[in-house]
Design a protein around this motif. Structure first.
Motif, short mmCIF file in Angstrom:
data_model
loop_
_atom_site.label_atom_id
_atom_site.label_comp_id
_atom_site.label_asym_id
_atom_site.label_seq_id
_atom_site.Cartn_x
_atom_site.Cartn_y
_atom_site.Cartn_z
N SER A 98 47.37 88.11 98.70
CA SER A 98 46.91 88.79 97.50
C SER A 98 47.78 89.99 97.18
CB SER A 98 45.45 89.21 97.68
OG SER A 98 44.95 89.81 96.52
N GLU A 99 48.07 90.81 98.19
CA GLU A 99 48.90 91.99 97.96
C GLU A 99 50.32 91.60 97.56
OE1 GLU A 99 50.44 96.01 100.34
OE2 GLU A 99 48.61 94.98 101.00
N ASN A 100 50.85 90.56 98.21
CA ASN A 100 52.21 90.11 97.88
C ASN A 100 52.29 89.60 96.45
OD1 ASN A 100 53.24 90.79 100.36
ND2 ASN A 100 53.14 88.72 101.21
N LEU A 101 51.27 88.87 96.01
CA LEU A 101 51.26 88.37 94.64
C LEU A 101 51.27 89.51 93.63
CD1 LEU A 101 51.11 86.18 92.50
CD2 LEU A 101 48.64 86.07 92.86
N LYS A 102 50.44 90.51 93.85
CA LYS A 102 50.40 91.66 92.95
C LYS A 102 51.76 92.34 92.90
CE LYS A 102 48.10 94.95 90.59
NZ LYS A 102 49.08 96.02 90.40
N LYS A 103 52.39 92.51 94.03
CA LYS A 103 53.69 93.18 94.09
C LYS A 103 54.76 92.38 93.34
CE LYS A 103 56.45 95.69 97.51
NZ LYS A 103 56.57 96.03 98.95
N LEU A 104 54.77 91.07 93.54
CA LEU A 104 55.74 90.22 92.86
C LEU A 104 55.51 90.18 91.36
CD1 LEU A 104 55.70 87.30 95.44
CD2 LEU A 104 57.68 88.73 94.94
N SER A 105 54.25 90.05 90.95
CA SER A 105 53.92 89.99 89.53
C SER A 105 54.29 91.30 88.83
CB SER A 105 52.44 89.69 89.35
OG SER A 105 52.09 89.68 87.99
N ASP A 106 53.95 92.41 89.44
CA ASP A 106 54.26 93.72 88.84
C ASP A 106 55.76 93.93 88.70
OD1 ASP A 106 51.58 94.27 88.68
OD2 ASP A 106 51.54 95.68 90.35
N ALA A 107 56.53 93.34 89.61
CA ALA A 107 57.98 93.51 89.59
C ALA A 107 58.67 92.58 88.60
CB ALA A 107 58.55 93.29 90.99
N GLY A 108 57.92 91.63 88.03
CA GLY A 108 58.51 90.72 87.05
C GLY A 108 59.04 89.42 87.62
N VAL A 109 58.72 89.12 88.89
CA VAL A 109 59.07 87.80 89.44
C VAL A 109 58.24 86.74 88.73
CG1 VAL A 109 58.98 86.35 91.51
CG2 VAL A 109 59.72 88.75 91.68
N LEU A 110 58.85 85.61 88.42
CA LEU A 110 58.14 84.54 87.71
C LEU A 110 57.12 83.88 88.63
CD1 LEU A 110 61.00 82.81 85.68
CD2 LEU A 110 59.15 84.22 84.79
N ILE A 111 55.86 83.89 88.22
CA ILE A 111 54.77 83.29 88.97
C ILE A 111 54.28 82.07 88.20
CG2 ILE A 111 52.48 83.66 89.98
CD1 ILE A 111 54.68 85.45 91.18
N ALA A 112 54.04 80.97 88.90
CA ALA A 112 53.48 79.76 88.29
C ALA A 112 52.17 79.41 88.99
CB ALA A 112 54.46 78.60 88.39
N THR A 113 51.16 79.07 88.21
CA THR A 113 49.85 78.73 88.77
C THR A 113 49.87 77.33 89.36
OG1 THR A 113 48.80 80.07 87.07
CG2 THR A 113 47.40 78.50 88.23
N GLY A 114 49.39 77.23 90.61
CA GLY A 114 49.29 75.93 91.26
C GLY A 114 48.21 75.98 92.32
N THR A 115 47.59 74.86 92.60
CA THR A 115 46.41 74.84 93.46
C THR A 115 46.64 74.24 94.84
OG1 THR A 115 45.78 72.70 92.53
CG2 THR A 115 44.85 74.67 91.48
N ASP A 116 47.69 73.40 95.00
CA ASP A 116 47.84 72.55 96.18
C ASP A 116 46.69 71.55 96.26
OD1 ASP A 116 49.17 71.57 98.35
OD2 ASP A 116 48.94 73.33 99.62
N ALA A 117 46.23 71.12 95.09
CA ALA A 117 45.09 70.20 95.01
C ALA A 117 45.39 68.90 95.75
CB ALA A 117 44.76 69.90 93.56
N GLY A 118 44.34 68.37 96.35
CA GLY A 118 44.43 67.17 97.17
C GLY A 118 44.17 67.48 98.62
N ASN A 119 44.41 68.74 99.02
CA ASN A 119 44.08 69.14 100.38
C ASN A 119 42.57 69.20 100.54
OD1 ASN A 119 46.50 70.09 102.20
ND2 ASN A 119 47.03 70.67 100.10
N ILE A 120 42.09 69.15 101.79
CA ILE A 120 40.67 69.13 102.06
C ILE A 120 40.00 70.37 101.47
CG2 ILE A 120 38.90 69.21 103.87
CD1 ILE A 120 40.83 67.60 105.63
N GLY A 121 39.05 70.13 100.58
CA GLY A 121 38.31 71.23 99.97
C GLY A 121 38.94 71.80 98.72
N THR A 122 40.15 71.37 98.37
CA THR A 122 40.79 71.79 97.12
C THR A 122 40.87 70.56 96.23
OG1 THR A 122 42.09 73.45 98.30
CG2 THR A 122 42.79 72.92 96.08
#
Length: 578
Positions: free
Chosen positions: A360-384
Motif C-alpha cells: 500500500s505504501e509503495n503504491l502511494k509513493k509510485l503514484s505520487d511520483a508519476g509512475v504509470l499504474i495499471a489496475t489488475g486483479t490477478d483474477a483466477g487465483n483462489i478467492g480472487t
C-alpha cells in the motif's frame, strides 16, 4: 471514367447514414487525461468507433439509436491488466498451493476453465471491463482466444503464452498445450522458448522471476538467474514483443527493469522502495500493476474468514464462489485444519499485515511520483474471482491513498499504454474504439459508482448489463445458497420473487412474501454464526431445481431436500421435504 463512376457509387455507401449509429445525448463525459468531467455532450458512435463528440444540440438521423444520457456519466471501458483464464478463482484451481485433487481432479478443473471462458468474458463485460490482459496463459488458451475475437459480448483479449520461469511447480508438469509454465534452465532455453511462442502470436512475453526456489538467498538467486532473464527480454524485444515480469522482491523488480522489463505485474512486497527505484521506473517508463487484494483471497479462504459483498455475491460466477466455502465440510479435516491453523496463526497474520502495509505504501509513493499504474486483479487465483473482484482492487487502491482520478486513469488509459494501444482505446475520443460504460452515478465522487452501470458499449454494440449473462434456474438457486452460507440477508433474498411461497412438502404453506422471509431468516442468520449448508446432490429439470442439503445449526446437523420452482427468473416457490 469507369473509375470515377465506381467512386461515386462506393463513396455514398461508405458514408451513408445506413451505417449503424448510436447517439448518447446530454451526457457528462470523463476526460481521463485532463482529469475532468465535461457536461452536456453528445457522443456519436458509428459502427464500432466514436465518430463525433459535440456539445449542445445535434441533428439525429431518424434511423439512429438514441440513448438519453441526462444525469448519467460516460467513461471509457475498464481494463483488467492482470487475469489468468486457466484459473477459475475457486478452491480447486491451484493444486500447487493446496492439493485437493482427491476431492476434484485437476483434469476436470482444467476442462471447466475452458468451458467457462465465455462465462468469464461475459462477466467482465457486465462489470464494464472491455479489455482483459492475461499475463500467463498456455498454448491452448492462445488458440481459444481466437474464437472470441469477433464476439460482441467478449472484451478484447490480450494474452501471453506460458510463463517462462527457472522454477516450475510439479503440479503443472507434462500438461502439454495446457501447461502454463515453460521451464528455462539456461540462456539458450530462454531464447528458444521465446521463439517457440512466436507462431502462436502472443501479445507479449511473461517471465516468472522466482528467487530463492534454488535454495540460495534471495539476491544471490536473483543474480544467478539474471543472464537468463536478460536473454529472454532481449529476444522478445528483437521480435517486437513487450515483456511482463512477475517480481515481488525489490531486487528482482529492480534487475528486471534495469534489463528492459516493460510491465511489472505485482507490487514490491518485501521492503519500502527508495527514490532510486522510483526514478528507475519513471526513466524506463515501466508500468506497474499492484494486485493488492490477491493474497487476501488465499488468506481468507484458507482461514475460513471470507466475507463477500452483495456485489460479489450477485456478479461472480456463483459456483466458483460457492466452492470457496467447501473447506467447511471437506472430508480431509487434517489438511483443512492445517491450513486454517497456519492462516490464523499470529505469525501469518503479522506477515500478511506487513505485506499489505508495504504494498500500500509503495503504491502511494509510485503514484505520487508519476509512475504509470495499471489496475489488475490477478483474477483466477483462489478467492480472487473473475470480474467481480475488480471493485475490491479499486477500493484497495483508494485505501492506499491514490486519488480517484488516478485510479480511473489506471483503469482506463494506462491499461491501453501497456501494449501501446492508447491511440485505439482508453479515452473518449473521436476515432477510438467505442468501448464505453454509461454510469448512473459519478465515480469521481465515489469509486464504487463504477459498478453502477446503466449500459455497456463494447465494439460499438450497446448492452444492458442485466442481459449479458442469461439467468438460469441453477444459478439463481446457487446464488441464494451462497448468500445463505454468508448469512447475507439482502443477497439471499435477491433471487426470490416478491410474493414467494414457502411450503412444507407437499402443500402446507408456512410463509409467504419476502418481508416474512426477511424476518425469519435474518433472525436465524443472527442466531447461528456457524450456519453452513453443504450441497450433497442436485437435480435440475427445466425450471425446477432439487437440492439435497446437509445443514449445520449450532451443534445440530440436519439433512433435508429443497425443491425450488422458478418463474420469470425468480424463485417463486420452495418445498422443503424433511
Amino acid at each position: 471514367m469507369i473509375k470515377k463512376l465506381l467512386f461515386t457509387i462506393v463513396f455514398p455507401v461508405l458514408f451513408s447514414p445506413l451505417f449503424a449509429q448510436t447517439y448518447i445525448t446530454n451526457v457528462t463525459i470523463a476526460d481521463v487525461e485532463k482529469q475532468k468531467l465535461v457536461s452536456n455532450q453528445t457522443v456519436v458512435i458509428t459502427n464500432d468507433l466514436i465518430s463525433k463528440i459535440q456539445s449542445g444540440k445535434i441533428k439525429i438521423p431518424a434511423n439512429a439509436t438514441v440513448i438519453d444520457g441526462k444525469g448519467k456519466f460516460l467513461f471509457p471501458g475498464l481494463t483488467d491488466a492482470h487475469v489468468h483464464f486457466f484459473q477459475n478463482g475457486g478452491l480447486y484451481t491451484r493444486p500447487d498451493v493446496i492439493n485437493l485433487r482427491s476431492e476434484f481432479p485437476y483434469e476436470k478443473e482444467m476442462k471447466l476453465a475452458h468451458e467457462t471462458m465465455e462465462d468469464k468474458l461475459r462477466r467482465y463485460l457486465q462489470n464494464g471491463i472491455t479489455n482483459v490482459i492475461d499475463v500467463g496463459a498456455s498454448y491452448s488458451y492462445l488458440k481459444q482466444r481466437e474464437s472470441f475475437k469477433n464476439k460482441d459480448f467478449a472484451p478484447s483479449i490480450y494474452m501471453t503464452g506460458p510463463l517462462l520461469t527457472t522454477y516450475e511447480p510439479k503440479a503443472y508438469e507434462n500438461l502439454k498445450d495446457e501447461e502454463p509454465f515453460s521451464l528455462v534452465k539456461n540462456i539458450d532455453d530462454g531464447i528458444k522458448m521465446v521463439q517457440e511462442q512466436l507462431p502462436h502470436h502472443p501479445d507479449f512475453i511473461k517471465i516468472w522471476y522466482i528467487a530463492g526456489a534454488d535454495g540460495l538467498e534471495t539476491e544471490a538467486s536473483a543474480r544467478k538467474n539474471l543472464p537468463i532473464i536478460k536473454a529472454i527480454i532481449e529476444e522478445a524485444h528483437k521480435n517486437n514483443l513487450k515483456v511482463a515480469v512477475h517480481a515481488t522482491e525489490r531486487i528482482t523488480a529492480q534487475l528486471a527493469v534495469e534489463n528492459g522489463c516493460d510491465f511489472l505485474v505485482h507490487s514490491v512486497e518485501d521492503e519500502i522502495i527508495k527514490d532510486d527505484f522510483v526514478q528507475l521506473l519513471k526513466k524506463n517508463k515501466t508500468i506497474l500493476c499492484p494486485t493488492l487484494v490477491v493474497y487476501n483471497g488465499y488468506e481468507n479462504t484458507f482461514g475460513q474468514k471470507l466475507q463477500m459483498s452483495n456485489h460479489e455475491l450477485q456478479t461472480a460466477n456463483p459456483f466458483q464462489l460457492g466452492s470457496l466455502l467447501d473447506l467447511k465440510h471437506l472430508s480431509d479435516t487434517l489438511l483443512v485444519n492445517k491450513y486454517k491453523r497456519r492462516m490464523d496463526s499470529e505469525k501469518e497474520i503479522a506477515r500478511i499485515n506487513k505485506v499489505n502495509a508495504i504494498t500500500s505504501e509503495n503504491l502511494k509513493k509510485l503514484s505520487d511520483a508519476g509512475v504509470l499504474i495499471a489496475t489488475g486483479t490477478d483474477a483466477g487465483n483462489i478467492g480472487t474471482l473473475h470480474a467481480s473482484s475488480y471493485l475490491n482492487e479499486l477500493m484497495a487502491m483508494q485505501k492506499s491513498g491514490m486519488s480517484t482520478w488516478k485510479i480511473i486513469e489506471a483503469s482506463t488509459i494506462n491499461g491501453a499504454k501497456i501494449l501501446n494501444k492508447e491511440n485505439e482505446f482508453g479515452t473518449i475520443s473521436v476515432g477510438k474504439k467505442a468501448n464505453l460504460i454509461l454510469l448512473d452515478a459519478n465515480p469521481v465522487d465515489n469509486i464504487e459508482n463504477l459498478s453502477k452501470i446503466s449500459r455497456v458499449i463494447n465494439k460499438g454494440v450497446v448492452f444492458n448489463p442485466e442481459s449479458i449473462i442469461e439467468e438460469t434456474p441453477i444459478a439463481l438457486v446457487q446464488r441464494q445458497l451462497n448468500a445463505y452460507n454468508f448469512r447475507n440477508i439482502d443477497a439471499f433474498l435477491e433471487p426470490y420473487a416478491e410474493d414467494v411461497e414457502i411450503y412444507t412438502y407437499p402443500d402446507k404453506l408456512i410463509e409467504k412474501g419476502k418481508a416474512q422471509m426477511r424476518k425469519n431468516y435474518a433472525a436465524m442468520f443472527d442466531k447461528f454464526p456457524n450456519l453452513h449448508c453443504e450441497l450433497i446432490g442436485r437435480i435440475v429439470q427445466g425450471n425446477i431445481v432439487i437440492d439435497k442439503e446437509r445443514v449445520q445449526f449450532g451443534k445440530k446437523i440436519v439433512e433435508a431436500v429443497a425443491i425450488y420452482h422458478i418463474e420469470k427468473n425468480k424463485i417463486k416457490k420452495v418445498y422443503f421435504v424433511d
